[in-house]
Design a protein around this motif. Sequence first.
Motif, short mmCIF file in Angstrom:
data_model
loop_
_atom_site.label_atom_id
_atom_site.label_comp_id
_atom_site.label_asym_id
_atom_site.label_seq_id
_atom_site.Cartn_x
_atom_site.Cartn_y
_atom_site.Cartn_z
N THR A 40 0.89 -1.34 -0.06
CA THR A 40 0.23 0.12 0.00
C THR A 40 0.79 1.15 -0.06
OG1 THR A 40 -0.01 0.05 2.60
CG2 THR A 40 -1.69 -1.06 1.31
N GLY A 41 2.15 1.08 0.32
CA GLY A 41 3.01 2.23 0.45
C GLY A 41 2.99 2.83 1.83
N LEU A 42 2.27 2.24 2.77
CA LEU A 42 2.14 2.69 4.18
C LEU A 42 2.86 1.81 5.03
CD1 LEU A 42 -1.68 3.43 4.32
CD2 LEU A 42 0.17 5.04 3.88
N SER A 44 4.63 1.64 9.49
CA SER A 44 4.44 2.39 10.59
C SER A 44 5.65 1.79 11.66
CB SER A 44 3.17 2.35 11.31
OG SER A 44 2.53 1.26 11.42
N ILE A 75 5.03 12.93 1.24
CA ILE A 75 4.20 13.10 2.34
C ILE A 75 4.81 12.95 3.63
CG2 ILE A 75 2.24 11.84 3.15
CD1 ILE A 75 2.02 10.39 0.43
N LEU A 90 3.56 7.03 11.26
CA LEU A 90 3.09 6.43 9.86
C LEU A 90 3.99 7.18 8.87
CD1 LEU A 90 1.10 4.92 8.38
CD2 LEU A 90 -0.23 6.94 8.50
N SER A 92 4.52 7.26 4.49
CA SER A 92 3.83 6.79 3.53
C SER A 92 4.95 7.29 2.25
CB SER A 92 2.67 7.92 3.16
OG SER A 92 1.77 7.83 4.15
N HIS A 93 4.68 6.32 1.45
CA HIS A 93 5.38 6.27 0.00
C HIS A 93 4.51 5.94 -0.92
CE1 HIS A 93 9.64 6.95 0.83
NE2 HIS A 93 9.28 6.66 2.03
N ALA A 95 2.75 3.18 -3.78
CA ALA A 95 2.83 1.94 -3.50
C ALA A 95 3.81 1.10 -4.26
CB ALA A 95 1.34 1.49 -3.74
N LEU A 101 10.21 3.01 1.57
CA LEU A 101 9.36 3.06 2.75
C LEU A 101 10.15 2.07 3.81
CD1 LEU A 101 6.87 3.20 4.36
CD2 LEU A 101 6.13 1.16 3.01
N GLY A 196 -1.42 2.47 9.03
CA GLY A 196 -0.62 1.98 7.93
C GLY A 196 -1.41 0.62 7.58
#
Length: 197
Positions: A40-42, A44, A75, A90, A92-93, A95, A101, A196
Amino acid sequence: MGLLDAILGRSKPVRPDLDQLFAVPSAALTLQAATGFTPTGLGSVCFAGVEGGGFARLQEDVRELLDADTERGGIPVEFSRDAYGYTWLLASHPADDTAGLVNDLHAVNTLLQDGGFGPHLLCSLIGFRDAEDTGGRSLALVYLYKRGTFYPFAPLPGDAEKRDNQLELQVRSALGDDLRVEKDLSRWFPVWGAPGL
């Protein structure tokens, strides 16, 4: 480990190997091929909050490091606190930038560890979604800092706190050659509502 430790059944804790995180991008490819879940690009990092100026400065250092590219469209990182009082960062990048990430998550863990806050680190997670399922199935690869191992966490969609145990075991089988998977299933802790995920 001394004789008394052996008699009393104590074991020496595993030294965290943060470089294990760098195996996640290739494991993500294996995961996608085996299960259809894509990043997802998330991601944490969870740690027990500490009061004091030193920790607050370190948190600002982490924010400055990871927010350095916000002027170029990156982000900004987000800090939050969960119901148990743990702090989550958290990141973010895009995906398709799992490597970026993972670099950020590794940097956060390293800064906290080198700053003397390693004992407060709990876990890091990288989020995935089922590319074929419109029902919102999600999955996280969770890195246990104190164990140096990974485990899959797959909450079922909806409000009920239930897990997809079959999917978790399928992921364990698929990633056994890519990641150091936690063998003790009782350590596969749920991370309900983790940023995330």
